[in-house]
Design a protein around this motif. Sequence first.
Motif, short mmCIF file in Angstrom:
data_model
loop_
_atom_site.label_atom_id
_atom_site.label_comp_id
_atom_site.label_asym_id
_atom_site.label_seq_id
_atom_site.Cartn_x
_atom_site.Cartn_y
_atom_site.Cartn_z
N TRP A 197 0.83 -1.21 0.00
CA TRP A 197 0.00 0.00 0.00
C TRP A 197 0.86 1.25 0.00
CZ3 TRP A 197 -4.19 -1.58 -1.85
CH2 TRP A 197 -4.66 -2.85 -1.53
N LEU A 198 1.99 1.22 0.67
CA LEU A 198 2.89 2.38 0.65
C LEU A 198 3.41 2.63 -0.76
CD1 LEU A 198 4.63 4.59 2.02
CD2 LEU A 198 6.40 2.83 2.30
N PHE A 199 3.95 1.59 -1.39
CA PHE A 199 4.49 1.75 -2.75
C PHE A 199 3.37 2.05 -3.75
CE2 PHE A 199 8.03 -1.20 -1.18
CZ PHE A 199 8.79 -0.12 -0.76
N GLY A 200 2.18 1.50 -3.51
CA GLY A 200 1.04 1.80 -4.37
C GLY A 200 0.63 3.26 -4.26
N ALA A 201 0.60 3.77 -3.04
CA ALA A 201 0.24 5.19 -2.84
C ALA A 201 1.28 6.11 -3.46
CB ALA A 201 0.08 5.48 -1.35
N ILE A 202 2.55 5.76 -3.31
CA ILE A 202 3.62 6.56 -3.91
C ILE A 202 3.49 6.55 -5.43
CG2 ILE A 202 6.12 6.65 -4.31
CD1 ILE A 202 6.45 5.65 -1.37
N ALA A 203 3.25 5.38 -6.01
CA ALA A 203 3.11 5.28 -7.47
C ALA A 203 1.89 6.05 -7.96
CB ALA A 203 3.01 3.82 -7.90
N LEU A 204 0.79 5.99 -7.23
CA LEU A 204 -0.41 6.73 -7.61
C LEU A 204 -0.17 8.23 -7.55
CD1 LEU A 204 -3.38 6.75 -8.44
CD2 LEU A 204 -3.95 6.66 -6.00
N GLY A 205 0.39 8.70 -6.45
CA GLY A 205 0.68 10.13 -6.31
C GLY A 205 1.66 10.61 -7.37
N PHE A 206 2.69 9.82 -7.63
CA PHE A 206 3.67 10.18 -8.65
C PHE A 206 3.03 10.21 -10.04
CE2 PHE A 206 7.15 9.27 -11.60
CZ PHE A 206 7.97 10.34 -11.31
N SER A 207 2.15 9.26 -10.32
CA SER A 207 1.48 9.21 -11.62
C SER A 207 0.62 10.45 -11.84
CB SER A 207 0.61 7.95 -11.73
OG SER A 207 1.42 6.80 -11.68
N VAL A 208 -0.10 10.87 -10.82
CA VAL A 208 -0.91 12.09 -10.93
C VAL A 208 0.00 13.29 -11.17
CG1 VAL A 208 -2.43 13.67 -9.64
CG2 VAL A 208 -2.83 11.18 -9.57
N PHE A 209 1.11 13.35 -10.47
CA PHE A 209 2.08 14.44 -10.65
C PHE A 209 2.59 14.47 -12.08
CE2 PHE A 209 6.59 15.70 -10.63
CZ PHE A 209 6.46 17.02 -10.20
N VAL A 210 2.95 13.31 -12.65
CA VAL A 210 3.47 13.25 -14.02
C VAL A 210 2.38 13.60 -15.04
CG1 VAL A 210 4.45 11.71 -15.77
CG2 VAL A 210 5.33 11.65 -13.44
N ILE A 211 1.16 13.16 -14.80
CA ILE A 211 0.05 13.51 -15.71
C ILE A 211 -0.10 15.03 -15.78
CG2 ILE A 211 -2.47 13.47 -15.90
CD1 ILE A 211 -2.29 10.53 -14.87
N ARG A 212 -0.05 15.68 -14.64
CA ARG A 212 -0.17 17.15 -14.61
C ARG A 212 1.04 17.81 -15.27
NH1 ARG A 212 -2.92 19.93 -9.75
NH2 ARG A 212 -1.81 21.51 -10.89
N TRP A 213 2.21 17.26 -15.03
CA TRP A 213 3.45 17.80 -15.61
C TRP A 213 3.35 17.77 -17.14
CZ3 TRP A 213 8.87 15.66 -13.83
CH2 TRP A 213 9.89 16.40 -14.43
N ILE A 214 2.95 16.62 -17.69
CA ILE A 214 2.81 16.51 -19.14
C ILE A 214 1.79 17.51 -19.66
CG2 ILE A 214 1.99 15.01 -21.01
CD1 ILE A 214 3.18 12.63 -19.42
N TRP A 215 0.69 17.66 -18.95
CA TRP A 215 -0.39 18.57 -19.37
C TRP A 215 0.10 20.01 -19.50
CZ3 TRP A 215 -5.14 17.38 -21.09
CH2 TRP A 215 -6.04 18.42 -21.25
N LYS A 216 1.01 20.42 -18.63
CA LYS A 216 1.47 21.80 -18.59
C LYS A 216 2.62 22.10 -19.54
CE LYS A 216 -0.04 22.62 -13.89
NZ LYS A 216 0.30 23.13 -12.57
N LEU A 217 3.18 21.08 -20.17
CA LEU A 217 4.32 21.30 -21.07
C LEU A 217 3.91 21.98 -22.36
CD1 LEU A 217 6.28 17.95 -20.69
CD2 LEU A 217 6.94 20.21 -19.83
N ASP A 218 4.85 22.69 -22.93
CA ASP A 218 4.65 23.33 -24.23
C ASP A 218 4.44 22.24 -25.28
OD1 ASP A 218 4.80 24.72 -26.62
OD2 ASP A 218 6.59 25.85 -26.06
N ALA A 219 3.47 22.42 -26.14
CA ALA A 219 3.13 21.44 -27.17
C ALA A 219 4.27 21.18 -28.16
CB ALA A 219 1.89 21.89 -27.93
#
Length: 176
Positions: free
Chosen positions: A74-96
């Motif tokens: 559950w710890l590693f799952g929560a870390i992976a989930l939080g990191f995935s959300v962070f990366v999704i947002r990061w990609i969204w904000k990048l210049d096209a």
Amino acid sequence: MPDTRFRLFAHPWRWYLLAALLVWLDLVTKTWSKGLFEFGPAMQVIPDVLRFTYAENRGAAFSFLANAGGWQRWLFGAIALGFSVFVIRWIWKLDAKLRWEPLALALILSGAVGNLYDRVVFGYVRDFIHVYYQAWNFSFPVFNVADIAISIGAAMLVIDLLFMADKDKKEGSAAV
């Protein structure tokens, strides 16, 4: 009037689509390896160097905390989930216009999601690629497609940071 037929392939959706395809490839290869190698012998791909086998990793990288009693799932799952959300947002904000950075992030995202799926559904990550060298008695920990994607994506981010960041800044300031 802009052409909207290929909206799915516009930034950032193309990177999310790539990540989804890589997650699919990861899950398919893990299912394939479990079906073939869980109860059978390993397949030698390159003798004394590479074989396909099956392993269950209940810990993190290199089986870190594998014997911790189950809470690490559950710890590693929560870390992976939080990191995935962070990366999704990061990609969204990048210049096209960017290609290298979002590609690296899509690779990392796919690996995180592929291993997160295993962790949540099975309680462990399914690994099957074993690199070793018999003559030197060297054996690298067994890994999977998700691990390869994470490693390549992380290396690409480091290359971007070390060698391409200044170039991007100069091009950005010249365009302003």
